[in-house]
Design a protein around this motif. Sequence first.
Motif, PDB file in Angstrom:
ATOM      1  N   UNK A  10       0.866  -1.193   0.000  1.00 55.07           N
ATOM      2  CA  UNK A  10       0.000   0.000   0.000  1.00 55.07           C
ATOM      3  C   UNK A  10       0.894   1.232   0.000  1.00 55.07           C
ATOM      4  N   UNK A  11       0.583   2.172  -0.884  1.00 49.16           N
ATOM      5  CA  UNK A  11       1.305   3.444  -0.890  1.00 49.16           C
ATOM      6  C   UNK A  11       0.283   4.572  -0.928  1.00 49.16           C
ATOM      7  N   UNK A  12       0.383   5.465   0.056  1.00 52.13           N
ATOM      8  CA  UNK A  12      -0.562   6.584   0.111  1.00 52.13           C
ATOM      9  C   UNK A  12       0.187   7.906  -0.051  1.00 52.13           C
ATOM     10  N   UNK A  13      -0.469   8.858  -0.693  1.00 51.65           N
ATOM     11  CA  UNK A  13      -0.010  10.252  -0.682  1.00 51.65           C
ATOM     12  C   UNK A  13      -1.104  11.032   0.031  1.00 51.65           C
ATOM     13  N   UNK A  14      -0.919  11.253   1.309  1.00 48.58           N
ATOM     14  CA  UNK A  14      -1.988  11.869   2.086  1.00 48.58           C
ATOM     15  C   UNK A  14      -3.170  10.918   2.121  1.00 48.58           C
ATOM     16  N   UNK A  15      -4.315  11.399   1.692  1.00 48.93           N
ATOM     17  CA  UNK A  15      -5.497  10.531   1.715  1.00 48.93           C
ATOM     18  C   UNK A  15      -5.644   9.753   0.402  1.00 48.93           C
ATOM     19  N   UNK A  16      -4.805  10.103  -0.599  1.00 47.87           N
ATOM     20  CA  UNK A  16      -4.902   9.436  -1.897  1.00 47.87           C
ATOM     21  C   UNK A  16      -4.134   8.105  -1.866  1.00 47.87           C
ATOM     22  N   UNK A  17      -4.825   7.049  -2.229  1.00 48.53           N
ATOM     23  CA  UNK A  17      -4.179   5.728  -2.233  1.00 48.53           C
ATOM     24  C   UNK A  17      -3.633   5.464  -3.639  1.00 48.53           C
ATOM     25  N   UNK A  18      -2.319   5.534  -3.767  1.00 47.70           N
ATOM     26  CA  UNK A  18      -1.687   5.343  -5.079  1.00 47.70           C
ATOM     27  C   UNK A  18      -1.532   3.863  -5.409  1.00 47.70           C
ATOM     28  N   UNK A  19      -1.242   3.061  -4.410  1.00 50.94           N
ATOM     29  CA  UNK A  19      -1.186   1.605  -4.585  1.00 50.94           C
ATOM     30  C   UNK A  19      -2.044   0.982  -3.495  1.00 50.94           C
ATOM     31  N   UNK A  20      -2.947   0.117  -3.922  1.00 51.12           N
ATOM     32  CA  UNK A  20      -3.931  -0.415  -2.983  1.00 51.12           C
ATOM     33  C   UNK A  20      -3.791  -1.935  -2.909  1.00 51.12           C
ATOM     34  N   UNK A  21      -3.092  -2.396  -1.886  1.00 51.41           N
ATOM     35  CA  UNK A  21      -2.914  -3.844  -1.643  1.00 51.41           C
ATOM     36  C   UNK A  21      -2.452  -4.600  -2.888  1.00 51.41           C
ATOM     37  N   UNK A  22      -1.289  -4.240  -3.349  1.00 54.16           N
ATOM     38  CA  UNK A  22      -0.755  -4.869  -4.569  1.00 54.16           C
ATOM     39  C   UNK A  22      -0.101  -6.208  -4.240  1.00 54.16           C
ATOM     40  N   UNK A  23      -0.554  -7.249  -4.912  1.00 60.29           N
ATOM     41  CA  UNK A  23       0.084  -8.572  -4.861  1.00 60.29           C
ATOM     42  C   UNK A  23       0.599  -8.866  -6.262  1.00 60.29           C
ATOM     43  N   UNK A  24       1.882  -9.176  -6.347  1.00 64.40           N
ATOM     44  CA  UNK A  24       2.464  -9.342  -7.680  1.00 64.40           C
ATOM     45  C   UNK A  24       3.680 -10.266  -7.619  1.00 64.40           C
ATOM     46  N   UNK A  25       3.782 -11.160  -8.586  1.00 65.05           N
ATOM     47  CA  UNK A  25       4.972 -12.017  -8.714  1.00 65.05           C
ATOM     48  C   UNK A  25       5.533 -11.859 -10.113  1.00 65.05           C
ATOM     49  N   UNK A  26       6.838 -11.704 -10.200  1.00 65.17           N
ATOM     50  CA  UNK A  26       7.491 -11.611 -11.505  1.00 65.17           C
ATOM     51  C   UNK A  26       8.491 -12.760 -11.601  1.00 65.17           C
ATOM     52  N   UNK A  27       8.325 -13.580 -12.618  1.00 64.30           N
ATOM     53  CA  UNK A  27       9.176 -14.771 -12.761  1.00 64.30           C
ATOM     54  C   UNK A  27      10.264 -14.544 -13.804  1.00 64.30           C
ATOM     55  N   UNK A  28      11.349 -15.267 -13.635  1.00 68.42           N
ATOM     56  CA  UNK A  28      12.503 -15.125 -14.540  1.00 68.42           C
ATOM     57  C   UNK A  28      12.113 -15.406 -15.983  1.00 68.42           C
ATOM     58  N   UNK A  29      12.612 -14.564 -16.875  1.00 68.87           N
ATOM     59  CA  UNK A  29      12.408 -14.786 -18.306  1.00 68.87           C
ATOM     60  C   UNK A  29      11.117 -14.221 -18.872  1.00 68.87           C
ATOM     61  N   UNK A  30      10.283 -13.642 -18.009  1.00 66.80           N
ATOM     62  CA  UNK A  30       9.002 -13.093 -18.493  1.00 66.80           C
ATOM     63  C   UNK A  30       9.181 -11.697 -19.080  1.00 66.80           C
TER      64      UNK A  30
END
Lengths: 315, 228
Positions: A10-30
């Motif tokens: 989660x990343x917020x700028x004040x009350x603005x939520x720039x990233x909201x519960x990000x789940x992410x996987x990046x695999x080799x070679x993609x």
Amino acid sequence: MTIASMRGVVKRYGSYVALDSIDLDIHAGEIIGLLGPNGAGKTTLIGTLTGMRPFDHGTVELFGQSKHPFSHENKEKIGLVTQEITIFEELTAKENLQFFAGVYGLKGEVRKQKVREVLEFVGLSDQANKLPTKFSGGMKRRLNIACALTHSPSFLIMDEPTVGIDPQSRNYILEGVKRLRDRGTTILYTTHYIEEIEAIASRVIIMDQGQIIKEGTPADLIQTIQHEEKVSFEVTDPERIPEGSLEKIAGVRRVLTAGNDITVISDAGSGNLDRMLSIIKEHTGVLGIQTERPNLEDVFFTLTGRQLRDKGEEQ
Amino acid sequence: MTVFKFSLKRSFSNKTNLLLLTLFPIAFIFFPEGEYWPVLPYGYQYFGIVLLFISIRLTTIILVDRAKGVVKRLAVAPISYGSYLCQNLLAFSVILVMQCAIVVYGGVLLGVELYQPHWLMLLYVSFSFTSLAIALAWISIFRSKESAFLIYMSLVTLLAILGGLLMPLQIFPEALIRIAVLFPTYWLNQGMSWIASEGSVGDFILINGVLWLYTIIFMILGSTRKIH
């Protein structure tokens, strides 16, 4: 092998939520295509993934390290192509590359060799000793990419690397991305040009308003919204096709005739093209066939109700 | 030391900078002496103003890097912001110190009356660092180098007048002289008076100490702004 992962970030700028519960996987070679309109949170996601921007909640893991993901050791494996052209205008192309190679600890003959290789890779060998002020927009973009490649990163992050350049330079860059993938580089590629993602990405992540709203291979994503298929036949004499013969084919929903064109709308995945074609050819000549399939733009529109680019951004 | 090396290269990369950093200071050696004021020849009296201007000219490299996103790119590289800043400042310091040496020892070679040239060199070096720190703090509050430079010109003019570098402090009202103590240029001026009058070493240490105090304060202020 997982190169990078984010859990509940989660990343917020004040009350603005720039990233909201990000789940992410990046695999080799993609090659991951990160797609989203302006303000979707793509650049913020890159910022948190690379340690440029602190985040408020969640965890980031890079190369298996979650305690110190942004260590110098890990940074040596990452290359960043910034959205802005971040090169030195007062240094030649070669000097720019020497600078970034030096920052990554390359010295002497190794550095010279890498600079030569990278200049060749981006097609700027003959411009090595020229100042970027003399370069076209596309050449500057290519130099901008080259600066991120001098240390041969295993994970390359490209933040809108083709903004504002001509189609030839764009194609050159996209071909370069594919060549990097072939060499084993994992690439996170953000853009709001859908055709770029369709051309290079093995997996697509669609972001909007700070959230990942869908991810999968381009084919999978299209499949999720594809409810019908449309095939148009241009025939010599549509009158000769017996009425109702096409409607009887399994999966066909509607048949529309206009002039010499017959359009058949079927359920998605019906696989009835052969059958339609044989019936039409039995009674009349076929001049042309056209199929209409949804693309990622349609996926994005279906998911968000918005176009990916504003009209003013279209080129 | 990549950043250091390329910072030097970038500082001398265009003709204006090349002239400003080489021939321009040499010209100051040939300025005439004043009859009653200043205590040192005019070129040496005004050299502090030159140092202030050259400092902003040099530090705009950092401002440009920040505005263009180079600093952002470096944030992902295996180099800390502190190291980037230190290497840049070291390169700028080398340039400024060399200029001070050219002006002071060039003057000595040409027989200019500088009373105590080594002490003058020390004073200029101290003020060079103060100028650099002021410029660093100044550029940290701007995004455009043009606006940073234009407003800085007004500030330097004010500092030069109120610090007594452009005209004798004695012509100002008492209240203004008291305020002048707050400006680094005042201490440079005091230092130059000390050199001509050959006062106690303690006084000279105090003058340089105040300049270094300003350096530390402005350096801290200027180095806190990182990427955004």
